[in-house]
Write an enzyme that holds these catalytic residues in place. Structure first.
Site, mmCIF file in Angstrom:
data_model
loop_
_atom_site.group_PDB
_atom_site.id
_atom_site.type_symbol
_atom_site.label_atom_id
_atom_site.label_comp_id
_atom_site.label_asym_id
_atom_site.label_seq_id
_atom_site.Cartn_x
_atom_site.Cartn_y
_atom_site.Cartn_z
ATOM 1 N N TYR A 173 -53.951 -1.208 -80.607
ATOM 2 C CA TYR A 173 -54.714 -2.339 -80.094
ATOM 3 C C TYR A 173 -54.137 -3.671 -80.609
ATOM 4 O O TYR A 173 -54.334 -4.717 -80.004
ATOM 5 C CB TYR A 173 -56.179 -2.264 -80.557
ATOM 6 C CG TYR A 173 -57.068 -1.292 -79.790
ATOM 7 C CD1 TYR A 173 -56.552 -0.337 -78.916
ATOM 8 C CD2 TYR A 173 -58.452 -1.347 -79.964
ATOM 9 C CE1 TYR A 173 -57.395 0.540 -78.238
ATOM 10 C CE2 TYR A 173 -59.306 -0.476 -79.287
ATOM 11 C CZ TYR A 173 -58.773 0.465 -78.430
ATOM 12 O OH TYR A 173 -59.611 1.327 -77.768
ATOM 13 N N GLY A 174 -53.463 -3.586 -81.753
ATOM 14 C CA GLY A 174 -53.070 -4.803 -82.477
ATOM 15 C C GLY A 174 -52.112 -5.719 -81.750
ATOM 16 O O GLY A 174 -51.967 -6.883 -82.114
ATOM 17 N N GLU A 208 -48.194 5.957 -89.381
ATOM 18 C CA GLU A 208 -48.142 6.901 -88.254
ATOM 19 C C GLU A 208 -47.055 7.951 -88.462
ATOM 20 O O GLU A 208 -47.201 9.103 -88.082
ATOM 21 C CB GLU A 208 -47.843 6.141 -86.949
ATOM 22 C CG GLU A 208 -48.991 5.302 -86.438
ATOM 23 C CD GLU A 208 -50.018 6.110 -85.666
ATOM 24 O OE1 GLU A 208 -49.631 6.984 -84.885
ATOM 25 O OE2 GLU A 208 -51.220 5.866 -85.869
ATOM 26 N N CYS A 240 -56.598 -3.379 -92.051
ATOM 27 C CA CYS A 240 -56.196 -2.488 -90.952
ATOM 28 C C CYS A 240 -56.484 -1.067 -91.429
ATOM 29 O O CYS A 240 -56.252 -0.743 -92.604
ATOM 30 C CB CYS A 240 -54.710 -2.669 -90.645
ATOM 31 S SG CYS A 240 -54.087 -1.487 -89.441
ATOM 32 N N THR A 241 -56.975 -0.260 -90.506
ATOM 33 C CA THR A 241 -57.377 1.108 -90.869
ATOM 34 C C THR A 241 -56.249 1.933 -91.511
ATOM 35 O O THR A 241 -56.505 2.820 -92.304
ATOM 36 C CB THR A 241 -57.829 1.866 -89.611
ATOM 37 O OG1 THR A 241 -56.876 1.605 -88.573
ATOM 38 C CG2 THR A 241 -59.203 1.447 -89.183
ATOM 39 N N HIS A 242 -55.017 1.635 -91.123
ATOM 40 C CA HIS A 242 -53.894 2.440 -91.626
ATOM 41 C C HIS A 242 -53.485 2.072 -93.047
ATOM 42 O O HIS A 242 -52.834 2.861 -93.728
ATOM 43 C CB HIS A 242 -52.664 2.250 -90.738
ATOM 44 C CG HIS A 242 -52.762 2.926 -89.408
ATOM 45 N ND1 HIS A 242 -53.783 2.671 -88.524
ATOM 46 C CD2 HIS A 242 -51.965 3.850 -88.818
ATOM 47 C CE1 HIS A 242 -53.607 3.402 -87.446
ATOM 48 N NE2 HIS A 242 -52.516 4.124 -87.590
ATOM 49 N N ASP A 249 -62.311 3.879 -83.336
ATOM 50 C CA ASP A 249 -61.088 3.203 -83.767
ATOM 51 C C ASP A 249 -60.074 3.262 -82.625
ATOM 52 O O ASP A 249 -60.223 4.055 -81.694
ATOM 53 C CB ASP A 249 -60.526 3.908 -85.014
ATOM 54 C CG ASP A 249 -59.247 3.265 -85.506
ATOM 55 O OD1 ASP A 249 -59.160 2.022 -85.508
ATOM 56 O OD2 ASP A 249 -58.303 3.989 -85.877
ATOM 57 N N SER A 250 -59.020 2.480 -82.770
ATOM 58 C CA SER A 250 -57.942 2.529 -81.776
ATOM 59 C C SER A 250 -57.159 3.833 -81.871
ATOM 60 O O SER A 250 -56.393 4.159 -80.970
ATOM 61 C CB SER A 250 -56.991 1.353 -81.988
ATOM 62 O OG SER A 250 -56.451 1.392 -83.292
ATOM 63 N N CYS A 307 -62.139 -0.004 -86.561
ATOM 64 C CA CYS A 307 -60.880 -0.691 -86.274
ATOM 65 C C CYS A 307 -61.004 -2.189 -86.581
ATOM 66 O O CYS A 307 -61.893 -2.867 -86.051
ATOM 67 C CB CYS A 307 -60.576 -0.494 -84.790
ATOM 68 S SG CYS A 307 -59.074 -1.268 -84.236
ATOM 69 N N ASN A 308 -60.114 -2.688 -87.425
ATOM 70 C CA ASN A 308 -60.138 -4.121 -87.755
ATOM 71 C C ASN A 308 -59.853 -4.970 -86.527
ATOM 72 O O ASN A 308 -60.499 -5.990 -86.298
ATOM 73 C CB ASN A 308 -59.088 -4.429 -88.821
ATOM 74 C CG ASN A 308 -59.476 -3.918 -90.179
ATOM 75 O OD1 ASN A 308 -59.951 -4.657 -91.026
ATOM 76 N ND2 ASN A 308 -59.300 -2.629 -90.406
ATOM 77 N N THR A 309 -58.885 -4.534 -85.723
ATOM 78 C CA THR A 309 -58.494 -5.305 -84.540
ATOM 79 C C THR A 309 -59.668 -5.390 -83.561
ATOM 80 O O THR A 309 -59.973 -6.467 -83.033
ATOM 81 C CB THR A 309 -57.270 -4.646 -83.863
ATOM 82 O OG1 THR A 309 -56.236 -4.514 -84.839
ATOM 83 C CG2 THR A 309 -56.771 -5.452 -82.704
HETATM 84 N N1 DGL Z 1 -57.194 0.469 -86.033
HETATM 85 C C1 DGL Z 1 -56.224 -0.617 -85.962
HETATM 86 C C2 DGL Z 1 -56.646 -1.715 -86.946
HETATM 87 O O1 DGL Z 1 -57.390 -1.482 -87.876
HETATM 88 C C3 DGL Z 1 -54.867 -0.027 -86.217
HETATM 89 C C4 DGL Z 1 -53.719 -0.743 -85.620
HETATM 90 C C5 DGL Z 1 -53.705 -0.965 -84.114
HETATM 91 O O2 DGL Z 1 -54.444 -0.364 -83.342
HETATM 92 O O3 DGL Z 1 -52.865 -1.791 -83.722
HETATM 93 O O4 DGL Z 1 -56.293 -2.843 -86.781
#
Ligand code: DGL
Length: 264
Positions: free
Chosen positions: A42-43, A152, A184-186, A10-11, A73-75
């Site tokens: 990453y987004g 976060e 998104c993971t969060h 993940d990011s 990570c979705n991104t």
């Molecule tokens: N893991 C990222 C996601 O699921 C979290 C947000 C990011 O990195 O910007 O998109």
């Protein structure tokens, strides 16, 4: 049968929700998790950069002899899944297909809602994945970047979180969305706040969905770990940030699954 670990990345910290879901469903599997906390988020980055980061992490996981790779990570799933699939010899899966499949199975009628980072929403990956399954589906997307910061900062069950939920979701709720992909993971960390504001929205948690997909692939390919002993969980992060430490303790306790800094 295989002792080889499952690689998850993940990011940053959010992928621990996916890691926990995989651990709960498949406790005997060995897991190597990498969270790229030093380069988070990453987004807001370009596709080229997200692919480069994802490739570097994949090279590390491959060097650990993983039997499959889960892009938590979705991104990164939106930007890099296709590239990594062509480059890796082991199965690579991302959260987007699993989330889209679950949403299509669960939504009765009305449009399907998707919230994610700007990069995920702009990629249109969820829309494409949903339409591959149900070509006539209406999909309404909304970037919800502030949810990432709220998670976060540990502000997931606060008035600010509920206000943000109203701000981001009011429009799509008014348009009839009752099935919402947390893209998104969060975002699973904000489930309670979203539910407080919109109790009748069905929230699709992509982490839970992908754990089932991992299980199916291990069964299909006969590469599951056949043991009554619990597997090992190795957690690595490119920077040991406070939020990573806190979330690690929340999901894996203080003494289990040591968190180690690793610069790749
Ligand atoms: N893991 C990222 C996601 O699921 C979290 C947000 C990011 O990195 O910007 O998109």
């Amino acid at each position: 049968m295989s002792e080889r670990p499952i690689g998850i990345f993940d990011s940053g910290i959010g992928g621990l929700t996916v890691c926990r879901a995989v651990r709960d469903l498949l406790p005997s599997e060995n897991i190597v998790y990498f969270g790229d906390t030093a380069r988070f988020p990453y987004g807001t980055r370009s596709q080229d950069t997200i692919i480069r980061y994802s490739r570097e992490i994949t090279e590390y996981l491959t060097s650990r002899n993983v039997k499959m790779i889960v892009i938590a990570c979705n991104t990164a799933s939106a930007a890099a899944l296709e590239t990594l699939r062509t480059e890796c010899s082991v199965p690579v899966i991302g959260v987007i297909e699993a989330g889209a499949r679950a949403a299509c199975a669960r939504s009765q009628n009305g449009p399907i809602g998707v919230i994610g980072t700007r990069a995920t929403v702009n990629s249109g990956s969820y829309v494409k994945a949903i339409r591959r399954i149900r070509p006539d589906s209406a999909v309404i997307q909304q970037q919800a970047t502030l949810f990432v910061s709220l998670a976060e900062e540990g502000l997931t069950q606060t008035e600010i979180a509920r206000l943000a939920a109203r701000e981001y979701l009011e429009g799509m709720y008014g348009s009839g969305v009752r099935t919402l992909i947390l893209g998104c993971t969060h975002f699973p960390l904000l489930k309670k706040s979203i539910k407080t504001v919109y109790p009748d929205i069905d929230l699709v948690d992509t982490g839970e969905e992908i754990a089932h997909e991992v299980s199916s692939i291990l069964q299909e390919r006969q590469i599951f770990r056949n043991s009554d002993e619990p597997g090992t969980v190795e957690l690595y992060a490119s920077d040991l940030t406070e939020s990573m430490q806190l979330l690690k303790e929340k999901f894996f306790g203080i003494n289990t699954a040591r968190l180690t800094k690793l610069v790749i």
